[in-house]
Design a protein around this motif. Structure first.
Motif, PDB file in Angstrom:
ATOM      1  N   GLU A 295       0.811  -1.225   0.000  1.00  0.00           N
ATOM      2  CA  GLU A 295       0.000   0.000   0.000  1.00  0.00           C
ATOM      3  C   GLU A 295       0.836   1.262   0.000  1.00  0.00           C
ATOM      4  O   GLU A 295       0.366   2.328  -0.394  1.00  0.00           O
ATOM      5  CB  GLU A 295      -0.955  -0.012   1.195  1.00  0.00           C
ATOM      6  N   THR A 296       2.080   1.154   0.447  1.00  0.00           N
ATOM      7  CA  THR A 296       2.920   2.362   0.523  1.00  0.00           C
ATOM      8  C   THR A 296       3.747   2.558  -0.754  1.00  0.00           C
ATOM      9  O   THR A 296       4.514   3.514  -0.845  1.00  0.00           O
ATOM     10  CB  THR A 296       3.882   2.285   1.733  1.00  0.00           C
ATOM     11  N   ALA A 297       3.604   1.651  -1.707  1.00  0.00           N
ATOM     12  CA  ALA A 297       4.452   1.731  -2.916  1.00  0.00           C
ATOM     13  C   ALA A 297       4.109   2.941  -3.776  1.00  0.00           C
ATOM     14  O   ALA A 297       2.941   3.322  -3.900  1.00  0.00           O
ATOM     15  CB  ALA A 297       4.297   0.453  -3.734  1.00  0.00           C
ATOM     16  N   VAL A 298       5.160   3.507  -4.362  1.00  0.00           N
ATOM     17  CA  VAL A 298       5.006   4.668  -5.240  1.00  0.00           C
ATOM     18  C   VAL A 298       5.531   4.276  -6.615  1.00  0.00           C
ATOM     19  O   VAL A 298       6.584   3.638  -6.718  1.00  0.00           O
ATOM     20  CB  VAL A 298       5.843   5.848  -4.690  1.00  0.00           C
ATOM     21  N   PHE A 299       4.808   4.647  -7.645  1.00  0.00           N
ATOM     22  CA  PHE A 299       5.243   4.294  -9.005  1.00  0.00           C
ATOM     23  C   PHE A 299       4.737   5.324 -10.006  1.00  0.00           C
ATOM     24  O   PHE A 299       3.597   5.772  -9.920  1.00  0.00           O
ATOM     25  CB  PHE A 299       4.692   2.905  -9.381  1.00  0.00           C
ATOM     26  N   ASP A 300       5.591   5.682 -10.914  1.00  0.00           N
ATOM     27  CA  ASP A 300       5.151   6.472 -12.073  1.00  0.00           C
ATOM     28  C   ASP A 300       6.132   6.217 -13.212  1.00  0.00           C
ATOM     29  O   ASP A 300       7.253   5.745 -12.978  1.00  0.00           O
ATOM     30  CB  ASP A 300       5.069   7.960 -11.749  1.00  0.00           C
ATOM     31  N   THR A 301       5.704   6.516 -14.413  1.00  0.00           N
ATOM     32  CA  THR A 301       6.569   6.202 -15.550  1.00  0.00           C
ATOM     33  C   THR A 301       6.257   7.087 -16.752  1.00  0.00           C
ATOM     34  O   THR A 301       5.152   7.624 -16.866  1.00  0.00           O
ATOM     35  CB  THR A 301       6.425   4.710 -15.945  1.00  0.00           C
ATOM     36  N   VAL A 302       7.251   7.193 -17.636  1.00  0.00           N
ATOM     37  CA  VAL A 302       7.059   7.805 -18.959  1.00  0.00           C
ATOM     38  C   VAL A 302       7.662   6.825 -19.962  1.00  0.00           C
ATOM     39  O   VAL A 302       8.804   6.375 -19.779  1.00  0.00           O
ATOM     40  CB  VAL A 302       7.766   9.180 -19.053  1.00  0.00           C
ATOM     41  N   MET A 303       6.891   6.468 -20.995  1.00  0.00           N
ATOM     42  CA  MET A 303       7.355   5.443 -21.950  1.00  0.00           C
ATOM     43  C   MET A 303       7.204   5.940 -23.381  1.00  0.00           C
ATOM     44  O   MET A 303       6.204   6.585 -23.692  1.00  0.00           O
ATOM     45  CB  MET A 303       6.510   4.169 -21.804  1.00  0.00           C
TER      46      MET A 303
ATOM     47  N   THR B 191      15.519  13.922 -21.770  1.00  0.00           N
ATOM     48  CA  THR B 191      14.200  14.560 -21.938  1.00  0.00           C
ATOM     49  C   THR B 191      13.128  13.729 -21.237  1.00  0.00           C
ATOM     50  O   THR B 191      12.241  14.264 -20.565  1.00  0.00           O
ATOM     51  CB  THR B 191      13.868  14.680 -23.450  1.00  0.00           C
ATOM     52  N   CYS B 192      13.247  12.406 -21.382  1.00  0.00           N
ATOM     53  CA  CYS B 192      12.277  11.485 -20.781  1.00  0.00           C
ATOM     54  C   CYS B 192      12.352  11.543 -19.244  1.00  0.00           C
ATOM     55  O   CYS B 192      11.326  11.569 -18.558  1.00  0.00           O
ATOM     56  CB  CYS B 192      12.592  10.078 -21.303  1.00  0.00           C
ATOM     57  N   ILE B 193      13.570  11.595 -18.713  1.00  0.00           N
ATOM     58  CA  ILE B 193      13.736  11.663 -17.248  1.00  0.00           C
ATOM     59  C   ILE B 193      13.157  12.977 -16.721  1.00  0.00           C
ATOM     60  O   ILE B 193      12.436  13.002 -15.714  1.00  0.00           O
ATOM     61  CB  ILE B 193      15.233  11.517 -16.864  1.00  0.00           C
ATOM     62  N   LEU B 194      13.433  14.074 -17.419  1.00  0.00           N
ATOM     63  CA  LEU B 194      12.919  15.382 -16.980  1.00  0.00           C
ATOM     64  C   LEU B 194      11.391  15.408 -17.070  1.00  0.00           C
ATOM     65  O   LEU B 194      10.714  15.946 -16.192  1.00  0.00           O
ATOM     66  CB  LEU B 194      13.542  16.511 -17.821  1.00  0.00           C
TER      67      LEU B 194
END
Ligand code: UT7
Length: 335
Positions: A169-177, A240-243
């Motif tokens: 429940e405490t996990a954090v996730f986000d992404t750009v693909m 660019t993807c990381i930013l």
């Protein structure tokens, strides 16, 4: 609910091939390879196979996570170089681990593949279809490179890395693909399946001509790369993807403890570091020891960071990968 990484493992073959050793195959030298790539050595399979390296890395990750094989409900293997196409390498791993409750499949997004496997289990977890997943990046690239092509054989090598991800429940996730198939020619390898057409008893005429056109040049069945094109793509798109990801998550460089980047070339890593305005202390490298192991590079680095206690509970991490496709992505996690 997303998942957290609770165990990591890796395996690299014992056999080491130095830059000097490569001089017997191609017109190259240690100084050029170190200066242009940062690579000093790489590990190359002898008795090992890609699928068995995957199993060994997975066993180490399971041991660290203290998870029993039957608790795993999903196995994804990222590979472009498995020694088997059927069954999938993931099913092979399942059998060797006796992880009988897992659904299993392989994924190929070249060097971006491990992170996309990670993203895939996160989305299954968020949808409630998976609680404990095993993800693996395993590559035996020494069998896929043309050892007379100095543009590739000095770079690519073998290894496997794995992680156990558990819903939390405490996990954090986000992404750009991202992907750009229009630039696919920059990094290619044909399967050689087209050769089979030769044996088919086709009607005389058009079909025969079409069949003949499919016959491959053997060279095309090895990894072919326009190194400069891939280099230009990586130094532009990865930062660019990381930013883009940091902006999406509302985080700044100072919020991140570690950036785990695909290990392709030291100059690419340094260029990314400059463009995202971070320091090398936050961007570990092990390509000097392992070369470019494609989708195994990020999980091998991840495992090293965990085992060396450089990555600790609560640390904030961005993983970023790029490669054939072309594909690239970055994912944010709290360890
Ligand atoms: O996993 C993701 C996929 N791959 C990558 O990320 C790779 C991205 N690209 C690269 O890392 C680099 O482009 C390479 C390492 C592949 C090549 O480095 P470069 O600095 O782009 O070299 P270059 O292709 O511009 O070649 C420079 C010179 C050429 O000679 P001339 O024309 O200047 O006389 C090449 O023929 O270096 C020569 N060269 C070599 N010399 C010694 C190319 N490969 C070698 C070699 N040893 N292995």
């Amino acid at each position: 609910m997303f998942g957290k990484i609770i165990g990591t493992g890796s395996y690299v073959p014992e056999r080491v091939v130095t830059n000097t050793c490569l001089e017997q195959y191609v017109d190259t030298n240690d100084e050029w390879i170190r200066e242009r790539t940062g690579i000093a050595r790489r590990h190359v399979m002898e008795q090992e196979t890609t699928k068995d390296m995957a199993v060994l890395a997975a066993k180490r990750a399971l041991e660290m996570a203290a998870v029993a094989p039957e608790e795993i409900d999903m196995i994804i293997v990222s590979t472009l170089s498995s020694d088997i196409a059927l069954p999938s390498t993931a099913c092979y791993v399942q059998d060797k681990l006796n992880a009988k409750n897992a659904v299993c499949f392989d994924l190929n997004a070249a060097c971006t593949g491990f992170i996309l496997a990670y993203n895939t289990v996160q989305t299954y977890m968020a949808a409630g279809f998976c609680k404990t997943a095993l993800i693996i990046g395993a590559e035996g690239l020494s069998k896929l490179v043309d050892w007379s092509d100095r543009g590739t054989c000095i770079l690519f090598a073998d290894g496997a890395g794995a992680a156990i991800v558990r819903a939390d429940e405490t996990a954090v996730f986000d992404t750009v693909m991202h992907a750009d198939g229009g630039q696919g020619d920059a990094l290619t390898m044909k399967t050689g399946f087209a050769e089979r057409v030769r044996g088919i008893d086709v009607e005389p005429g058009v079909e025969v001509l079409e069949a003949n056109q499919n016959i491959l040049n053997e060279k095309d069945t090895y990894i072919g790369m326009d190194g400069q094109a891939v280099f230009r793509f990586a130094v532009k798109q990865v930062p660019t993807c990381i930013l883009e990801l940091m902006e999406k998550c509302g985080i700044k460089e100072e919020d991140i403890d570690l950036f785990l980047l695909h290990q392709a070339n030291e100059r690419i890593v340094k260029s990314i570091v400059k463009r995202i305005k971070t320091s090398m202390d936050k961007v570990p490298m092990n390509l000097q020891e392992y070369g470019n192991t494609s989708s195994a590079s990020v999980p091998i680095l991840l495992d090293e960071m965990v085992r060396q206690e450089k990555l600790k509970k609560g640390d904030r991490v961005i993983m970023a990968g790029f490669g054939a496709g072309l594909t690239w992505c970055a994912s944010y996690l709290e360890f």
